[in-house]
Enzyme design. Structure first.
Site, mmCIF file in Angstrom:
data_model
loop_
_atom_site.group_PDB
_atom_site.id
_atom_site.type_symbol
_atom_site.label_atom_id
_atom_site.label_comp_id
_atom_site.label_asym_id
_atom_site.label_seq_id
_atom_site.Cartn_x
_atom_site.Cartn_y
_atom_site.Cartn_z
ATOM 1 N N LYS A 14 0.915 -1.173 0.091
ATOM 2 C CA LYS A 14 -0.149 -0.144 0.059
ATOM 3 C C LYS A 14 0.806 1.194 -0.184
ATOM 4 O O LYS A 14 0.534 2.358 -0.755
ATOM 5 C CB LYS A 14 -1.012 0.128 0.999
ATOM 6 N N ARG A 89 -8.938 1.286 10.114
ATOM 7 C CA ARG A 89 -8.647 -0.202 10.132
ATOM 8 C C ARG A 89 -9.522 -0.801 11.028
ATOM 9 O O ARG A 89 -9.427 -1.943 11.360
ATOM 10 C CB ARG A 89 -7.313 -0.206 10.865
ATOM 11 N N ARG A 128 11.598 -6.308 4.739
ATOM 12 C CA ARG A 128 11.717 -4.696 4.806
ATOM 13 C C ARG A 128 12.356 -4.036 6.221
ATOM 14 O O ARG A 128 13.287 -3.430 6.281
ATOM 15 C CB ARG A 128 10.261 -4.274 5.190
ATOM 16 N N ARG A 130 11.509 -3.251 9.599
ATOM 17 C CA ARG A 130 11.160 -1.988 10.358
ATOM 18 C C ARG A 130 11.120 -2.597 11.707
ATOM 19 O O ARG A 130 11.046 -3.773 12.021
ATOM 20 C CB ARG A 130 9.850 -1.401 9.992
ATOM 21 N N ARG A 141 0.392 -8.790 13.995
ATOM 22 C CA ARG A 141 -0.360 -7.728 12.733
ATOM 23 C C ARG A 141 -1.146 -8.346 11.918
ATOM 24 O O ARG A 141 -2.136 -7.756 11.611
ATOM 25 C CB ARG A 141 1.025 -7.048 12.214
#
Ligand code: AMP
Length: 183
Positions: A14, A89, A128, A130, A141
Protein backbone atom coordinates in the site's frame (compact mmCIF):
# COMPACT_ATOMS: atom_id res chain seq x y z
CA UNK A 1 -10.36 15.26 -7.74
CA UNK A 2 -9.19 11.94 -6.36
CA UNK A 3 -10.19 10.59 -2.95
CA UNK A 4 -9.08 7.05 -2.22
CA UNK A 5 -8.70 4.59 0.63
CA UNK A 6 -6.02 1.90 0.47
CA UNK A 7 -7.03 -1.21 2.41
CA UNK A 8 -4.94 -4.32 2.91
CA UNK A 9 -2.75 -6.31 5.26
CA UNK A 10 0.71 -5.13 6.34
CA UNK A 11 3.26 -5.83 3.61
CA UNK A 12 0.68 -5.64 0.80
CA UNK A 13 2.48 -2.75 -0.90
CA UNK A 14 0.00 0.00 0.00
CA UNK A 15 2.67 2.49 1.04
CA UNK A 16 4.82 2.01 -2.07
CA UNK A 17 1.87 2.41 -4.42
CA UNK A 18 0.40 5.27 -2.40
CA UNK A 19 3.59 7.32 -2.67
CA UNK A 20 3.62 7.10 -6.47
CA UNK A 21 -0.08 7.62 -6.95
CA UNK A 22 -0.19 10.61 -4.63
CA UNK A 23 2.65 12.17 -6.61
CA UNK A 24 1.05 11.66 -10.03
CA UNK A 25 -2.35 12.87 -8.81
CA UNK A 26 -0.82 15.72 -6.78
CA UNK A 27 -2.78 14.81 -3.64
CA UNK A 28 -1.59 14.31 -0.06
CA UNK A 29 -0.61 10.76 0.91
CA UNK A 30 -2.02 10.37 4.41
CA UNK A 31 -0.47 7.35 6.12
CA UNK A 32 -1.63 7.01 9.72
CA UNK A 33 1.38 4.74 10.37
CA UNK A 34 3.77 7.47 9.13
CA UNK A 35 2.05 10.16 11.21
CA UNK A 36 2.28 7.92 14.28
CA UNK A 37 5.96 7.11 13.70
CA UNK A 38 6.77 10.83 13.53
CA UNK A 39 4.77 11.39 16.75
CA UNK A 40 6.72 8.59 18.45
CA UNK A 41 10.09 9.98 17.34
CA UNK A 42 9.12 13.48 18.49
CA UNK A 43 7.79 12.13 21.78
CA UNK A 44 4.54 14.06 21.48
CA UNK A 45 1.58 13.18 23.73
CA UNK A 46 0.14 11.06 20.94
CA UNK A 47 3.50 9.37 20.32
CA UNK A 48 3.94 8.51 23.98
CA UNK A 49 0.47 6.97 24.08
CA UNK A 50 0.79 5.09 20.77
CA UNK A 51 4.33 3.66 20.90
CA UNK A 52 3.70 0.54 22.95
CA UNK A 53 0.73 -0.55 20.81
CA UNK A 54 2.79 -0.14 17.64
CA UNK A 55 5.75 -2.08 19.02
CA UNK A 56 3.42 -4.97 19.89
CA UNK A 57 1.69 -4.87 16.49
CA UNK A 58 -1.63 -3.95 18.09
CA UNK A 59 -3.92 -1.20 16.88
CA UNK A 60 -3.64 2.19 18.53
CA UNK A 61 -7.00 2.96 20.24
CA UNK A 62 -9.69 4.28 17.90
CA UNK A 63 -10.22 7.53 19.83
CA UNK A 64 -6.60 8.62 19.32
CA UNK A 65 -6.64 7.72 15.62
CA UNK A 66 -9.97 9.44 15.01
CA UNK A 67 -8.76 12.72 16.51
CA UNK A 68 -5.57 12.51 14.49
CA UNK A 69 -7.40 11.86 11.21
CA UNK A 70 -9.98 14.57 11.86
CA UNK A 71 -7.16 17.11 12.34
CA UNK A 72 -5.43 15.93 9.18
CA UNK A 73 -8.53 15.94 6.95
CA UNK A 74 -9.38 19.45 8.07
CA UNK A 75 -6.08 20.80 6.73
CA UNK A 76 -6.33 22.88 3.58
CA UNK A 77 -4.23 20.64 1.30
CA UNK A 78 -6.94 17.95 1.39
CA UNK A 79 -9.27 20.17 -0.64
CA UNK A 80 -7.48 18.91 -3.77
CA UNK A 81 -8.16 15.27 -2.79
CA UNK A 82 -6.45 12.67 -0.61
CA UNK A 83 -5.20 9.14 -0.38
CA UNK A 84 -5.73 7.42 2.97
CA UNK A 85 -3.21 4.63 3.57
CA UNK A 86 -3.71 2.40 6.61
CA UNK A 87 -6.91 4.09 7.76
CA UNK A 88 -9.61 3.05 8.48
CA UNK A 89 -8.57 -0.21 10.16
CA UNK A 90 -11.69 -0.96 12.23
CA UNK A 91 -15.42 -0.77 11.56
CA UNK A 92 -15.63 1.99 14.18
CA UNK A 93 -13.00 4.01 12.29
CA UNK A 94 -14.81 3.45 8.99
CA UNK A 95 -18.12 4.60 10.47
CA UNK A 96 -16.38 7.63 11.95
CA UNK A 97 -14.85 8.44 8.54
CA UNK A 98 -18.21 8.20 6.76
CA UNK A 99 -19.69 10.68 9.25
CA UNK A 100 -16.71 13.02 9.03
CA UNK A 101 -16.84 13.05 5.22
CA UNK A 102 -20.54 13.75 5.30
CA UNK A 103 -19.90 16.62 7.70
CA UNK A 104 -17.29 18.21 5.40
CA UNK A 105 -19.27 17.47 2.22
CA UNK A 106 -16.82 15.05 0.72
CA UNK A 107 -17.05 11.47 -0.48
CA UNK A 108 -14.61 8.69 -1.17
CA UNK A 109 -14.30 7.59 -4.84
CA UNK A 110 -13.03 4.05 -4.26
CA UNK A 111 -11.56 1.73 -1.68
CA UNK A 112 -8.68 -0.27 -3.13
CA UNK A 113 -8.32 -3.68 -1.53
CA UNK A 114 -4.80 -5.09 -1.88
CA UNK A 115 -5.05 -8.87 -1.98
CA UNK A 116 -1.83 -10.77 -1.16
CA UNK A 117 -1.34 -14.32 0.18
CA UNK A 118 -0.05 -14.56 3.78
CA UNK A 119 3.24 -16.36 2.94
CA UNK A 120 4.22 -13.49 0.68
CA UNK A 121 3.32 -10.88 3.31
CA UNK A 122 5.58 -12.47 5.92
CA UNK A 123 8.41 -12.73 3.38
CA UNK A 124 8.08 -9.07 2.39
CA UNK A 125 7.83 -7.79 5.95
CA UNK A 126 10.87 -9.74 7.09
CA UNK A 127 12.82 -8.29 4.15
CA UNK A 128 11.69 -4.74 5.02
CA UNK A 129 13.09 -4.93 8.58
CA UNK A 130 11.22 -2.08 10.26
CA UNK A 131 11.20 -2.00 14.09
CA UNK A 132 7.81 -3.77 14.18
CA UNK A 133 8.79 -6.28 11.47
CA UNK A 134 10.14 -9.15 13.61
CA UNK A 135 8.45 -12.51 13.32
CA UNK A 136 6.28 -12.50 16.48
CA UNK A 137 5.03 -8.98 15.90
CA UNK A 138 4.36 -9.73 12.22
CA UNK A 139 2.24 -12.72 13.20
CA UNK A 140 0.25 -10.52 15.57
CA UNK A 141 -0.21 -7.77 12.97
CA UNK A 142 -1.58 -10.27 10.46
CA UNK A 143 -3.93 -11.67 13.10
CA UNK A 144 -5.06 -8.15 14.04
CA UNK A 145 -5.62 -7.42 10.35
CA UNK A 146 -7.76 -10.51 9.90
CA UNK A 147 -9.83 -9.92 13.02
CA UNK A 148 -10.25 -6.13 13.03
CA UNK A 149 -9.57 -4.80 9.53
CA UNK A 150 -10.65 -7.51 7.07
CA UNK A 151 -14.36 -6.95 7.97
CA UNK A 152 -13.99 -3.62 6.15
CA UNK A 153 -13.88 -5.54 2.86
CA UNK A 154 -17.57 -6.39 3.31
CA UNK A 155 -18.31 -2.95 4.75
CA UNK A 156 -17.09 -1.19 1.60
CA UNK A 157 -18.28 -3.90 -0.78
CA UNK A 158 -21.82 -3.30 0.44
CA UNK A 159 -21.37 0.39 -0.38
CA UNK A 160 -20.15 -0.56 -3.86
CA UNK A 161 -16.88 1.25 -3.28
CA UNK A 162 -14.54 -1.74 -3.24
CA UNK A 163 -12.07 -2.53 -6.02
CA UNK A 164 -9.67 -5.43 -5.46
CA UNK A 165 -6.17 -5.50 -6.97
CA UNK A 166 -3.81 -8.47 -7.03
CA UNK A 167 -1.03 -7.19 -4.80
CA UNK A 168 1.14 -10.25 -5.32
CA UNK A 169 2.31 -8.91 -8.70
CA UNK A 170 5.35 -6.68 -9.30
CA UNK A 171 5.31 -3.00 -8.31
CA UNK A 172 4.83 -2.01 -11.98
CA UNK A 173 2.01 -4.49 -12.54
CA UNK A 174 0.16 -3.41 -9.42
CA UNK A 175 0.59 0.24 -10.46
CA UNK A 176 -0.97 -0.60 -13.84
CA UNK A 177 -3.91 -2.37 -12.17
CA UNK A 178 -4.42 0.71 -10.00
CA UNK A 179 -4.44 3.05 -12.97
CA UNK A 180 -7.19 0.94 -14.53
CA UNK A 181 -9.11 0.65 -11.28
CA UNK A 182 -9.42 4.34 -10.57
CA UNK A 183 -10.38 5.53 -14.04
P1 AMP B 1 1.43 0.86 9.27
O1 AMP B 1 2.59 1.73 8.95
O2 AMP B 1 0.18 1.26 8.54
O3 AMP B 1 1.74 -0.61 9.13
O4 AMP B 1 1.09 1.10 10.82
C1 AMP B 1 2.05 0.79 11.84
C2 AMP B 1 1.33 0.68 13.17
O5 AMP B 1 0.71 1.92 13.49
C3 AMP B 1 0.22 -0.36 13.24
O6 AMP B 1 0.70 -1.66 13.51
C4 AMP B 1 -0.64 0.21 14.38
O7 AMP B 1 -0.04 -0.06 15.63
C5 AMP B 1 -0.55 1.70 14.13
N1 AMP B 1 -1.62 2.19 13.24
C6 AMP B 1 -1.49 2.73 12.00
N2 AMP B 1 -2.68 3.08 11.49
C7 AMP B 1 -3.61 2.75 12.42
C8 AMP B 1 -5.02 2.83 12.48
N3 AMP B 1 -5.75 3.31 11.46
N4 AMP B 1 -5.63 2.39 13.61
C9 AMP B 1 -4.93 1.89 14.66
N5 AMP B 1 -3.60 1.77 14.65
C10 AMP B 1 -2.92 2.19 13.55
Amino acid sequence: MTRLIFLGPPGAGKGTQAQELAKTHAIPHISTGDILRVAVSQKTDLGLKAGAYMDAGDLVPDALIMEMVRDRLLQADTLSGWLLDGFPRTVAQATFLSRLLQEINQSCDSVINFDVPDEMLVERLLARGRKDDNEDVIRNRLEVYRRQTAPLIDFYQSQQLLVTVDGSQSIEEVAAQLTNAIQ
